[in-house]
Motif scaffolding. Structure first.
Motif, PDB file in Angstrom:
ATOM      1  N   ARG B  48       0.799  -1.227   0.000  1.00 37.56           N
ATOM      2  CA  ARG B  48       0.000   0.000   0.000  1.00 37.56           C
ATOM      3  C   ARG B  48       0.826   1.268   0.000  1.00 37.56           C
ATOM      4  NH1 ARG B  48      -5.207  -0.340   3.573  1.00 37.56           N
ATOM      5  NH2 ARG B  48      -3.778  -0.385   5.326  1.00 37.56           N
ATOM      6  N   GLN B  49       2.136   1.157   0.082  1.00 38.63           N
ATOM      7  CA  GLN B  49       2.938   2.391   0.038  1.00 38.63           C
ATOM      8  C   GLN B  49       4.170   2.141  -0.804  1.00 38.63           C
ATOM      9  OE1 GLN B  49       5.996   3.057   1.685  1.00 38.63           O
ATOM     10  NE2 GLN B  49       6.206   1.254   3.006  1.00 38.63           N
ATOM     11  N   THR B  53       7.907  10.721   1.046  1.00 38.73           N
ATOM     12  CA  THR B  53       7.845  12.177   0.874  1.00 38.73           C
ATOM     13  C   THR B  53       9.144  12.818   1.340  1.00 38.73           C
ATOM     14  OG1 THR B  53       7.029  12.602   3.089  1.00 38.73           O
ATOM     15  CG2 THR B  53       5.379  12.112   1.411  1.00 38.73           C
ATOM     16  N   ALA B  54       9.252  14.117   1.112  1.00 36.20           N
ATOM     17  CA  ALA B  54      10.437  14.855   1.538  1.00 36.20           C
ATOM     18  C   ALA B  54      10.625  14.739   3.053  1.00 36.20           C
ATOM     19  CB  ALA B  54      10.311  16.320   1.130  1.00 36.20           C
ATOM     20  N   ASP B  55       9.519  14.642   3.791  1.00 36.40           N
ATOM     21  CA  ASP B  55       9.611  14.512   5.248  1.00 36.40           C
ATOM     22  C   ASP B  55       9.785  13.057   5.697  1.00 36.40           C
ATOM     23  OD1 ASP B  55       9.302  17.181   5.342  1.00 36.40           O
ATOM     24  OD2 ASP B  55       7.309  17.205   6.254  1.00 36.40           O
ATOM     25  N   GLY B  56       9.890  12.136   4.712  1.00 36.64           N
ATOM     26  CA  GLY B  56      10.135  10.742   5.068  1.00 36.64           C
ATOM     27  C   GLY B  56       8.895   9.909   5.314  1.00 36.64           C
ATOM     28  N   ALA B  57       7.730  10.442   4.956  1.00 34.13           N
ATOM     29  CA  ALA B  57       6.484   9.717   5.208  1.00 34.13           C
ATOM     30  C   ALA B  57       6.148   8.809   4.023  1.00 34.13           C
ATOM     31  CB  ALA B  57       5.346  10.714   5.436  1.00 34.13           C
ATOM     32  N   PRO B  58       5.546   7.641   4.313  1.00 36.95           N
ATOM     33  CA  PRO B  58       5.167   6.736   3.227  1.00 36.95           C
ATOM     34  C   PRO B  58       3.874   7.189   2.552  1.00 36.95           C
ATOM     35  CG  PRO B  58       4.515   5.794   5.328  1.00 36.95           C
ATOM     36  CD  PRO B  58       5.209   7.092   5.638  1.00 36.95           C
ATOM     37  N   ARG B  59       3.783   6.976   1.238  1.00 38.53           N
ATOM     38  CA  ARG B  59       2.552   7.303   0.497  1.00 38.53           C
ATOM     39  C   ARG B  59       2.267   6.221  -0.526  1.00 38.53           C
ATOM     40  NH1 ARG B  59       1.398  12.974   0.707  1.00 38.53           N
ATOM     41  NH2 ARG B  59       1.790  13.520   2.863  1.00 38.53           N
ATOM     42  N   VAL B  61      -1.579   5.125  -2.941  1.00 35.89           N
ATOM     43  CA  VAL B  61      -2.639   5.671  -3.768  1.00 35.89           C
ATOM     44  C   VAL B  61      -3.552   6.537  -2.894  1.00 35.89           C
ATOM     45  CG1 VAL B  61      -4.465   3.911  -3.537  1.00 35.89           C
ATOM     46  CG2 VAL B  61      -4.062   4.974  -5.746  1.00 35.89           C
ATOM     47  N   PHE B  62      -3.985   7.668  -3.423  1.00 39.61           N
ATOM     48  CA  PHE B  62      -4.984   8.454  -2.675  1.00 39.61           C
ATOM     49  C   PHE B  62      -6.223   8.734  -3.525  1.00 39.61           C
ATOM     50  CE2 PHE B  62      -7.044  12.314  -1.119  1.00 39.61           C
ATOM     51  CZ  PHE B  62      -7.399  11.851   0.140  1.00 39.61           C
ATOM     52  N   ASP B  70       0.038  11.562  -5.617  1.00 41.20           N
ATOM     53  CA  ASP B  70       0.652  10.927  -4.459  1.00 41.20           C
ATOM     54  C   ASP B  70       1.325   9.606  -4.826  1.00 41.20           C
ATOM     55  OD1 ASP B  70       0.935  12.003  -1.975  1.00 41.20           O
ATOM     56  OD2 ASP B  70      -1.033  11.426  -1.233  1.00 41.20           O
ATOM     57  N   LEU B  72       3.196   8.634  -7.308  1.00 45.67           N
ATOM     58  CA  LEU B  72       4.280   8.667  -8.300  1.00 45.67           C
ATOM     59  C   LEU B  72       5.326   7.588  -8.051  1.00 45.67           C
ATOM     60  CD1 LEU B  72       4.938  12.519  -8.616  1.00 45.67           C
ATOM     61  CD2 LEU B  72       3.514  11.048 -10.061  1.00 45.67           C
ATOM     62  N   SER B 100       9.378  14.517  -5.838  1.00 48.70           N
ATOM     63  CA  SER B 100       9.051  14.796  -7.221  1.00 48.70           C
ATOM     64  C   SER B 100       9.637  16.127  -7.619  1.00 48.70           C
ATOM     65  CB  SER B 100       7.538  14.847  -7.391  1.00 48.70           C
ATOM     66  OG  SER B 100       7.234  15.393  -8.639  1.00 48.70           O
TER      67      SER B 100
END
Lengths: 475, 104
Positions: B48-49, B53-59, B61-62, B70, B72, B100
């Motif tokens: 699911r991830q 992100t730049a802050d290190g958070a997982p992403r 599909v949104f 989100d 990419l 990105s």
């Protein structure tokens, strides 16, 4: 012969393309997806056909009929995988700049169109209000859950909470059930009073929209059969989990959508699908110069003509009215764009169907319109802009530091809204948080990000398009 | 596993038999079916991830329909591909992105 370009192959665009062809025009139908149907009729791709595709769809036969006619009609060219990335205004017309090929691919081929008439049927996407934890994997929009279920038979989780506002939550829950997921609950922010005012007033008007009512009743039957609780006046106000969602907090809302203290309860779930309505995809309409209503929908007259000569609009761009309205509006717009007579019998039927269906948009807004109290579930560390990870606290800090309530100014300082989605996710939210009524947030000269290599190739290969500004106007 | 794909034999739409494909995701093989998007293949396999992100958070599909960017991923060396739109091809090499910056 009039040359009509239709952008968007959902219900409105398909109906417009057919009507324009029937009225004698040469029609080109463009859609960014590789199949027809838009989000409403999103389905398994051609290389994975299904015998009973229609089980997840309403009016599947209508879609089949429309796409068959369009693919067979000698005056219709269907161009899938066609991304319109900008629209330029010319003297007495418009030029569409299009890239053909895989989404975000390199080396797509460029085309331009300068139609006699343009029908915009670009639709809408869901709007999700931010809440603490909404950036966790496993939280997605209701539209995402629907697209994955309809397009791929993928369930976004096994124990799923559906929340937000509007009748769309019902088909999403139904699709999740059909992909075998457990829907823990459907939480509708609108309270019973608002729902009753929206849906039960002037019931005689609903008789003309029996198809829509029957569709919704079918979803309700699905929920009942699976014992899924539907709870009005509630919202998911937080999502929790380590690296992905493991639980959500649900709270009761007052009539302004403010969470009621003391009503919070934690619900275990591995996915949350949350949408609070829809927002129209306005980029091309704004680039064309179409007038917008204060509600941010494209203003159209009785023939679906926009304020710009030669440009018509149909479907969710002109109001969130659902597929019945979109089909009817598309038929009217296509006929008018082709120079046909919207007073003729068939067109008159479409006009009447449109007028009946339009009542639905007003009802949806009355019953499910976003209430201002939702900001009560924000915390200072709640991410507002998903791209730039700008928090609510940072937005407030910037407002305090700069004294500005102007969205553009706050964006530039806080970076909220400056990421790759170009404020599609957070733009409306920022405007509401700032109380800024100026409409700049929807202006995006580049409809999608375009690779620099593609822009360079365009300049050397095609003499026609004016040089775009790669950085775009990011206001 | 959280997200999953309904097995074809349980699918009420009665699709034609799957034509399987395998993509490599950060070096690991992940199987799906022809016609699925990259996001669909990943979700179908319970992943699911796939972006940081730049802050290190997982992403992951949104929005699911190409609006939010989100999801990419890098596909066959090309960055900033929306996984929810791109159909997976057998042998695709997919790599996690850390942000990105390549698009205008």
């Amino acid at each position: 012969m009039r040359n009509v370009v239709v952008v968007g192959a959902g219900p409105a665009g398909l109906a417009a393309a057919r009507a324009a062809a029937v009225a004698g025009a040469q029609v080109t139908l463009l859609d960014a997806a590789d199949g027809l149907g838009g989000q409403y009729w999103r389905h398994l791709p051609a290389d994975r056909p299904a015998a009973r595709e229609g089980v997840l769809h309403h009016r599947w036969a209508t879609f089949g009929g429309l796409s068959d006619v369009l693919r067979a009609h000698p005056a219709v060219t269907v161009l899938p995988s066609a991304q319109v990335w900008s629209l330029e205004r010319l003297d007495g017309g418009v030029r569409l700049n299009v890239l053909l090929g895989e989404p975000d691919g390199a080396g797509r081929s460029a085309r331009t169109f300068e139609p006699d008439a343009l029908v915009l049927a670009t639709g809408a996407h869901d709007r999700t209000l931010p809440f603490p934890g909404w950036q966790l994997p496993g939280v997605c929009s209701a539209g995402a859950a629907q697209a994955l279920a309809k397009g791929e038979w993928v369930a976004v989780g096994r124990r799923v909470v559906v929340a937000g506002a509007g009748p769309f939550l019902l088909p999403v829950a139904a699709s999740l059930l059909r992909t075998g997921a457990t829907v823990v609950g459907v939480h509708e922010a609108g309270r019973v009073g608002a729902l009753a005012r929206g849906w039960l007033s002037r019931p005689w008007e609903l008789a003309g929209a029996a198809g829509k009512a029957g569709e919704l009743a079918g979803y309700v039957r699905d929920l009942v059969r699976h014992s899924v609780p539907w709870r009005p006046g509630e919202a998911v106000v937080a999502a929790h989990g380590d690296g992905q969602v493991e639980a959500v907090t649900v709270a009761r809302l007052d009539e302004r959508w403010a969470p009621v203290a003391g009503t919070e309860r934690v619900v275990e779930a591995d996915a949350a699908c949350v949408s609070h309505g829809f927002t129209p995809r306005l980029e091309l309409a704004i680039a064309a110069g179409c007038a917008l209503a204060p509600s941010r929908f494209v203003v159209v007259d009785d023939s679906q003509a926009t304020s710009v000569p030669g440009v018509w609009a149909a479907g969710e761009l002109t109001g969130i009215g659902g597929a019945d309205a979109a089909l009817a509006e598309g038929a009217v717009a296509g006929t008018a764009a082709a120079g046909g007579d919207t007073g003729a019998a068939a067109a008159r039927r479409a006009v009447r169907a449109r007028d009946r269906a339009r009542g639905f948009a007003a009802r949806i807004e009355a019953a499910h319109g976003v209430g201002g109290g939702w900001t009560g579930w924000l915390r200072d560390d709640t991410v507002v802009c998903r791209c730039e990870e700008t928090t609510y606290g940072r937005v407030r800090e910037v407002v305090e530091l700069t004294g500005s309530h102007e969205t553009r100014s706050v964006k530039l300082t806080s970076r909220a809204g400056l990421g790759p989605c170009q404020a599609r996710m957070c733009g409306r939210t920022l405007q509401e948080l700032l109380g800024d009524p100026t409409p700049s947030v929807d202006r995006r000269p580049l409809v999608v990000p375009v690779r620099l290599g593609d822009l360079a190739a365009l300049r050397s290969a095609a003499p026609t398009p004016a040089a775009p500004r790669p950085g775009g106007d990011r206001t | 596993m959280t997200s999953y794909r309904l097995p074809a034999e349980l699918d009420p739409a009665r699709p034609a038999a799957d034509s399987p494909l395998t993509i490599r995701v950060d070096g690991e093989p992940v199987t799906g079916a022809a016609g699925q998007t990259i996001a669909g293949v990943l979700l179908g396999a319970g992943r699911r991830q796939w972006r940081t992100t730049a802050d290190g958070a997982p992403r992951g599909v949104f929005c699911g329909i190409g609006v939010c960017f989100d999801c990419l991923v890098e596909v066959n060396g090309l960055r900033d591909v929306r996984a929810c739109l791109r159909r997976a091809q057998d042998g695709d090499v997919v790599a996690r992105q850390g942000g990105s910056e390549a698009t205008a």
